[in-house]
Design a protein around this motif. Structure first.
Motif, short mmCIF file in Angstrom:
data_model
loop_
_atom_site.label_atom_id
_atom_site.label_comp_id
_atom_site.label_asym_id
_atom_site.label_seq_id
_atom_site.Cartn_x
_atom_site.Cartn_y
_atom_site.Cartn_z
N ASN A 193 0.79 -1.34 0.19
CA ASN A 193 -0.04 -0.32 -0.10
C ASN A 193 0.67 0.74 0.17
O ASN A 193 0.63 2.19 -0.37
CB ASN A 193 -0.82 0.06 1.31
CG ASN A 193 -2.28 0.68 0.98
OD1 ASN A 193 -3.06 0.76 0.24
ND2 ASN A 193 -2.64 1.44 1.96
N ASP A 194 1.99 1.60 0.46
CA ASP A 194 2.69 2.02 1.21
C ASP A 194 3.85 3.15 -0.40
O ASP A 194 3.49 4.02 -0.95
CB ASP A 194 3.93 2.10 2.01
CG ASP A 194 3.54 3.29 3.16
OD1 ASP A 194 2.32 2.89 3.64
OD2 ASP A 194 4.58 2.05 4.64
N MET A 195 3.90 1.24 -1.11
CA MET A 195 4.60 1.80 -2.08
C MET A 195 3.79 2.28 -3.19
O MET A 195 3.79 2.38 -4.51
CB MET A 195 5.31 0.24 -2.72
CG MET A 195 6.44 -0.25 -1.92
SD MET A 195 7.37 0.95 -1.94
CE MET A 195 7.59 1.00 -0.24
N ALA A 196 2.26 1.40 -3.65
CA ALA A 196 1.53 2.37 -4.24
C ALA A 196 0.81 3.76 -3.76
O ALA A 196 0.77 4.43 -4.99
CB ALA A 196 -0.23 1.49 -4.09
N ILE A 197 0.70 4.28 -2.85
CA ILE A 197 0.72 5.90 -2.76
C ILE A 197 2.00 6.60 -2.80
O ILE A 197 1.31 7.45 -3.74
CB ILE A 197 0.68 5.48 -0.88
CG1 ILE A 197 -0.58 4.96 -0.24
CG2 ILE A 197 0.58 7.34 -1.31
CD1 ILE A 197 -0.76 5.25 1.35
N GLY A 198 2.76 6.13 -2.75
CA GLY A 198 4.38 7.03 -3.16
C GLY A 198 4.12 6.43 -5.20
O GLY A 198 4.62 7.77 -5.35
N VAL A 243 9.33 6.58 -2.17
CA VAL A 243 9.08 6.43 -4.01
C VAL A 243 8.98 7.74 -5.02
O VAL A 243 9.00 7.87 -5.73
CB VAL A 243 7.84 5.61 -3.71
CG1 VAL A 243 7.48 5.10 -5.26
CG2 VAL A 243 8.43 4.24 -3.11
N ARG A 244 7.63 8.65 -4.17
CA ARG A 244 7.70 10.06 -4.22
C ARG A 244 8.96 10.40 -5.53
O ARG A 244 8.74 11.21 -6.00
CB ARG A 244 6.82 10.90 -3.67
CG ARG A 244 5.41 10.47 -3.25
CD ARG A 244 4.92 11.27 -2.18
NE ARG A 244 3.40 10.66 -1.66
CZ ARG A 244 2.83 11.24 -0.94
NH1 ARG A 244 3.64 11.47 -0.32
NH2 ARG A 244 1.73 9.74 -1.18
N ALA A 245 10.38 10.82 -4.55
CA ALA A 245 10.76 11.14 -5.87
C ALA A 245 11.61 10.59 -6.46
O ALA A 245 12.38 10.97 -6.66
CB ALA A 245 12.15 11.35 -3.69
N MET A 246 11.60 9.28 -5.89
CA MET A 246 11.86 7.75 -6.81
C MET A 246 10.84 8.67 -8.99
O MET A 246 11.37 9.12 -9.75
CB MET A 246 12.12 6.92 -7.00
CG MET A 246 13.44 6.71 -6.23
SD MET A 246 14.04 4.31 -5.44
CE MET A 246 12.30 3.97 -5.55
N ARG A 247 9.91 8.54 -8.13
CA ARG A 247 8.80 8.89 -9.04
C ARG A 247 9.33 10.42 -10.27
O ARG A 247 9.79 10.07 -11.12
CB ARG A 247 7.69 9.04 -8.62
CG ARG A 247 6.46 9.09 -10.11
CD ARG A 247 5.41 8.66 -9.09
NE ARG A 247 4.20 8.31 -10.95
CZ ARG A 247 3.59 7.86 -11.37
NH1 ARG A 247 4.30 6.82 -11.99
NH2 ARG A 247 3.69 8.01 -12.13
N ALA A 248 9.64 11.41 -9.54
CA ALA A 248 10.17 12.52 -9.96
C ALA A 248 11.38 12.10 -10.78
O ALA A 248 11.06 12.86 -11.85
CB ALA A 248 10.29 13.63 -8.92
#
Length: 265
Positions: free
Chosen positions: A45-50, A243-248
């Motif tokens: 769930n945390d990975m999905a949220i990120g 994960v949000r940072a990696m997505r960026a």
């Protein structure tokens, strides 16, 4: 022509930029229930949220991690395994099939091969069999290919890593996972010799978030298709923000300073 493989690939690879963020969670077979992989639903769930594109795990964990609510995320079912308790821990054995992956709702399956291992030939044969089954079922295949054996002095050597990537694509993989070579120029050579997306592994736990994000940034700048990083992500104290940072970095072409600000560092 069936579009099954294309449709499934687009669930784990961004169709607009050809990049992906995969978080592998297959460590339990190898080294046991490590921190971060006890409550699987919470971690997924945390990975999905990120904003991760996919998670990767063995077939038995799918039932422990499926969520009936929340943001969707791609699923890769891992088909090969070994344990750290074995005297031949680098020899991976098939423990699942493409058909099982389909039954568990997989968008992709993966196989691990260690080149240079005394039993390399068995792992290559397994990769070939899985690749054939993937073609028959229109299932994408991720090949994790590393160089680990008595004749491999440096598994991060650019020529060695390029060889690993080439083996993966030549034997039928749709995505290849290899170690990062340490610099943009040499990794660009790895990517240049591989006509399918190349993602980097995370390796051992890193000393700092900056070090991790710099590696992600540089691999993408070299032409890489993103990441397949496990412990350095799901064991991070601010893993959603990471994960949000990696997505960026991967999907929005941010720089390292911008990514660090997202993590809060």
């Amino acid at each position: 022509m069936y579009l099954g493989k294309k449709v499934r690939l687009e669930r784990i690879i961004n169709r607009d930029n050809g990049r992906t963020i995969i978080v592998p969670m297959d460590h339990g077979v190898t080294i046991g229930a490590v921190d971060g992989l006890v409550d699987m639903r919470e971690t997924v769930n945390d990975m999905a949220i990120g904003g991760a594109d996919a998670v990767l795990m063995h077939k038995g964990l799918v039932r422990c991690s499926h969520r009936s609510a929340g943001k969707d995320i791609g699923l890769i079912v891992h088909l090969s395994a070994s344990t750290a308790l074995s005297p031949m821990g680098n020899t991976k054995t098939l423990v699942g099939t493409v058909e099982e992956g389909i039954k568990h709702g997989a968008d992709c399956v993966s196989v691990h091969v260690n080149l240079g291992d005394p039993n390399e030939r068995l792992m290559l044969a397994d990769l070939g069999k899985v690749a054939e089954a993937c073609d028959n079922w229109h299932m994408p295949l991720l090949a994790m290919v590393y160089a680990r054996g008595p004749q491999v002095p440096n598994s991060y050597d650019a020529k060695v890593v390029a060889h690993c990537a080439r083996v993966g694509v030549e034997l039928g993989a749709d995505i290849v996972k290899v170690p990062y070579t340490g610099d943009i120029e040499s990794f660009a050579d790895v990517v240049g010799g591989c006509c399918v997306p190349v993602v980097i592994a995370g390796g051992e736990l890193m000393d700092s978030t900056r070090q991790l994000l710099q590696m992600v940034h540089d691999s993408v700048k070299a032409g890489g298709a993103g990441v397949s990083i496990g412990r350095n992500v799901f064991q991070h104290p601010r893993r959603i923000e990471l994960v949000r940072a990696m997505r960026a970095l991967v999907h929005d072409n941010a720089d390292v300073e911008q990514a660090l600000a997202i993590v809060g560092e």
